[in-house]
Design a protein around this motif. Structure first.
Motif, short mmCIF file in Angstrom:
data_model
loop_
_atom_site.label_atom_id
_atom_site.label_comp_id
_atom_site.label_asym_id
_atom_site.label_seq_id
_atom_site.Cartn_x
_atom_site.Cartn_y
_atom_site.Cartn_z
N VAL A 121 0.83 -1.20 0.00
CA VAL A 121 0.00 0.00 0.00
C VAL A 121 0.87 1.25 0.00
N HIS A 122 1.94 1.24 0.79
CA HIS A 122 2.84 2.39 0.85
C HIS A 122 3.44 2.66 -0.53
N HIS A 123 3.94 1.63 -1.19
CA HIS A 123 4.55 1.82 -2.49
C HIS A 123 3.51 2.22 -3.54
N LEU B 205 2.20 10.36 -5.17
CA LEU B 205 3.35 11.23 -4.90
C LEU B 205 4.24 11.40 -6.12
N PHE B 206 4.63 10.28 -6.75
CA PHE B 206 5.60 10.38 -7.85
C PHE B 206 5.06 11.20 -9.03
N PRO B 207 3.82 11.00 -9.48
CA PRO B 207 3.33 11.86 -10.57
C PRO B 207 3.34 13.34 -10.20
N HIS B 208 3.01 13.65 -8.95
CA HIS B 208 3.03 15.06 -8.53
C HIS B 208 4.44 15.63 -8.60
N VAL C 109 15.05 9.50 -11.34
CA VAL C 109 14.99 9.00 -9.97
C VAL C 109 13.65 8.32 -9.72
N LEU C 110 12.56 8.95 -10.13
CA LEU C 110 11.23 8.39 -9.89
C LEU C 110 11.04 7.08 -10.66
N ASP C 111 11.56 7.03 -11.87
CA ASP C 111 11.48 5.78 -12.63
C ASP C 111 12.22 4.66 -11.91
N ARG C 112 13.42 4.97 -11.41
CA ARG C 112 14.21 3.95 -10.70
C ARG C 112 13.50 3.51 -9.42
N LEU C 113 12.92 4.44 -8.68
CA LEU C 113 12.22 4.07 -7.45
C LEU C 113 11.03 3.16 -7.76
N THR C 114 10.32 3.45 -8.83
CA THR C 114 9.19 2.60 -9.22
C THR C 114 9.67 1.20 -9.59
N GLU C 115 10.77 1.11 -10.33
CA GLU C 115 11.34 -0.20 -10.67
C GLU C 115 11.71 -0.97 -9.40
N GLU C 116 12.28 -0.28 -8.44
CA GLU C 116 12.65 -0.96 -7.19
C GLU C 116 11.41 -1.43 -6.43
N HIS C 117 10.33 -0.66 -6.50
CA HIS C 117 9.09 -1.12 -5.88
C HIS C 117 8.69 -2.47 -6.43
N HIS C 118 8.72 -2.60 -7.75
CA HIS C 118 8.33 -3.87 -8.39
C HIS C 118 9.28 -5.01 -7.97
N ALA C 119 10.56 -4.70 -7.89
CA ALA C 119 11.52 -5.73 -7.48
C ALA C 119 11.27 -6.18 -6.05
N ILE C 120 10.97 -5.25 -5.17
CA ILE C 120 10.69 -5.59 -3.77
C ILE C 120 9.43 -6.44 -3.68
N HIS C 121 8.43 -6.12 -4.47
CA HIS C 121 7.20 -6.93 -4.45
C HIS C 121 7.49 -8.35 -4.91
N GLY C 122 8.45 -8.50 -5.83
CA GLY C 122 8.84 -9.85 -6.25
C GLY C 122 9.43 -10.66 -5.11
#
Length: 540
Positions: free
Chosen positions: A445-447, A454-457, A468-481
């Motif tokens: 939920v946090h991610h 937050l990121f689009p804003h 930076v925002l693209d990389r953070l989003t990629e890391e979110h997906h990796a963490i969910h994996g």
């Protein structure tokens, strides 16, 4: 820490402004439509900018049909308990049993004295409150005549009654040690407020209330624990937006014993969100925790520390058994800087040999303007980000503790299941799985909120942040994996059956990888977003 097992109540505190006399009543209707349980108004009889509390409560009760009303809290020095008892009982009868009584020993003594009221010492206020509660209860009994030789509130044959429609609860707004013990001895509830008793001090207050109850031969659970919230302000609680609140409120219930939350709000939409979204989510989290007593027993003081951290907006390294963090800069070193929010350092050592991404080549955002200064209000979103991350770090530490106990087969499912030791491994795996599901849901939920809100804003506010925002989003997906990998390892343990060696290294490796990845990610996110959030806000 203690969960007293009370049902959860949610309500609001409405300021009855004399300048907008109908607003508080309209907000009471909104609170009832939102499904809230309680509506309250402060009682300051010496302030002409406020309407009289009891008059407003009577109108609120008249225009609603279900919600309970009460003063938060009644000013005892200016409301003698005999008159207070009859006013509360009368409104309770007229409303069909929907009145409770918050009671305050007094404050603002100059204003009270200016109205002709007494100016009491702390000792006198304590004695007067004790006498008042006895008078209230005696008159509410509706039986015979009441005599008392109290120093402050003497009765000489006063006729009892009217008896209220239901047993009106007396909730005392206590702060000092002696008043807290008196609350445990006599009252039906303790009603502190965030500005006077912040979350970090709740546990100490609870112990004093419990001591008073025990000394009087009462069960501590006989005293409900309520809390006047104060979100958003410096040092306020809960932190963040309404989506962040359920986890914080549930932690206070399970770890400290608070069971009623009152939000100061007039806006209909915020009341709706509090009643229709925050309240059900909090109840669900608490119900899940209460169904898993072994998890509650295994929880460390990290959860309470995390709530205190959220309340104060502090940042810092998570407690062991997480990897040692690099020392953060001392607070004094931030003097004169444009930002006072200190990003949490990245891990200094790794638990896993695996890596989800290249740590050395992460994008960085634009360099901050060294001459720019930000007010503390502008920095609040960044403080909230660090506080939310601190909650995730503390919960991660708790998750690792539970994994240790499950792998060692030392996490007992509880006395109720003591005769089923042959199933302890299966039960413990289920308990860990339930905890993992809760923690992983919160992380997801946090991610998701960051990715969608937050990121689009931030991207719109400063396109230079896009890498930076693209990389953070990629890391979110990796963490969910990795989260899904942990789930698969848990399923394997459960399917292997009691006593089987179900790839113990697989579960440990997955949790170690999650620890490394999540701590590294949170540190990177704070490093890159603290300044942009202060500059651009969140868009919420």
């Amino acid at each position: 820490m203690t969960d007293y097992g009370h049902d959860l109540l949610f309500g609001t505190v409405l300021v009855p402004s004399s300048g907008q006399p109908h607003d508080a009543v309209a907000s009471a209707r909104s609170a009832e439509r939102a499904g809230l349980d309680l509506v309250s108004v402060p009682d300051h009889p010496y302030r002409p900018e406020f309407l009289d509390a009891w008059t407003v409560l009577a109108i609120m009760a008249a225009v609603t049909s279900r919600i309970r009303v009460f003063p938060n809290v009644a000013n005892l020095p200016l409301r003698p308990p005999a008159a207070l008892a009859r006013a509360a009982a009368s409104l309770d009868l007229l409303s069909g049993g929907r009145v409770e009584l918050g009671l305050g020993a007094g404050a603002y003594w100059d204003d009270i004295a200016a109205e002709g009221g007494p100016r009491r010492t702390p000792g006198e206020a304590l004695a007067a409150t004790r006498e008042a509660v006895e008078v209230l209860r005696a008159l509410w009994s509706g039986r015979g005549r009441v005599r008392s030789d109290g120093k402050h509130y003497a009765l000489d044959g006063a006729a009892a009654g009217p008896a209220p429609a239901h047993g009106i609860s007396v909730w005392i707004g206590a702060v000092g040690p002696r008043m807290l013990r008196l609350t445990g001895e006599l009252a039906d509830g303790w009603l502190p407020s965030v500005p006077h008793v912040p979350p970090a001090r709740l546990a100490a207050g609870q112990r004093l209330v419990d001591e008073g109850a025990a000394a009087a031969g009462r069960e501590p659970s006989a005293v409900r624990r309520l809390y006047n919230l104060s979100p958003g302000a410096e040092g306020g609680f809960p932190r963040g937006g309404p989506r962040d609140w359920p986890e914080q409120l549930a932690a206070l219930t399970v770890d400290v014993g608070i069971s009623a939350y009152l939000l100061p709000a007039h806006h209909p939409e915020l009341l709706r969100i509090f009643g229709e979204e925050v309240a059900p989510a909090t109840r669900a989290l608490v119900a899940a925790a209460r169904e898993r007593p072994t998890v509650a027993a295994a929880r460390s003081a990290a959860s309470v520390a995390a709530v205190a951290s959220v309340a104060s907006g502090a940042s810092g390294a998570a407690a062991d058994p997480l990897p040692q963090q690099r020392p953060a800069a001392v607070e004094s070193a931030t003097a004169g800087r444009s930002l006072f929010v200190e990003p949490t350092p990245a891990p200094a050592e790794w638990l896993s040999d695996e890596r989800l991404w290249d740590e050395e080549h992460r994008p960085t955002g634009p360099a901050p303007d060294p001459g720019r200064r930000y007010s503390r209000a502008r920095q609040a979103p960044a403080r909230n980000l660090v506080a939310a991350h601190d909650q995730l770090r503390a919960d991660l530490a708790r998750l690792r503790e539970i994994v240790d106990e499950v792998l060692a087969e030392t996490l007992d499912p509880g006395d109720a299941r003591s005769g089923l030791q042959e199933l302890s491994l299966r039960q413990n795996s289920w308990t860990l799985g339930a905890y993992c599901a809760s923690y992983c849901r919160i992380t997801t939920v946090h991610h998701t909120r960051e990715d969608q809100d937050l990121f689009p804003h931030l991207r719109r506010g400063d396109p230079r942040l896009a890498p930076v925002l693209d990389r953070l989003t990629e890391e979110h997906h990796a963490i969910h994996g990795v989260i899904e990998r942990i789930d698969r390892e848990l399923v394997a343990r459960i399917e292997a059956g009691p006593g089987a060696a179900a790839r113990p290294g697989g579960l440990r490796a997955a949790v170690d990888l999650l620890t490394d990845a999540l701590l590294s990610h949170l540190a990177y996110e704070e490093r890159e977003l603290v300044e942009p959030m202060a500059r651009l806000g969140t868009g919420w």
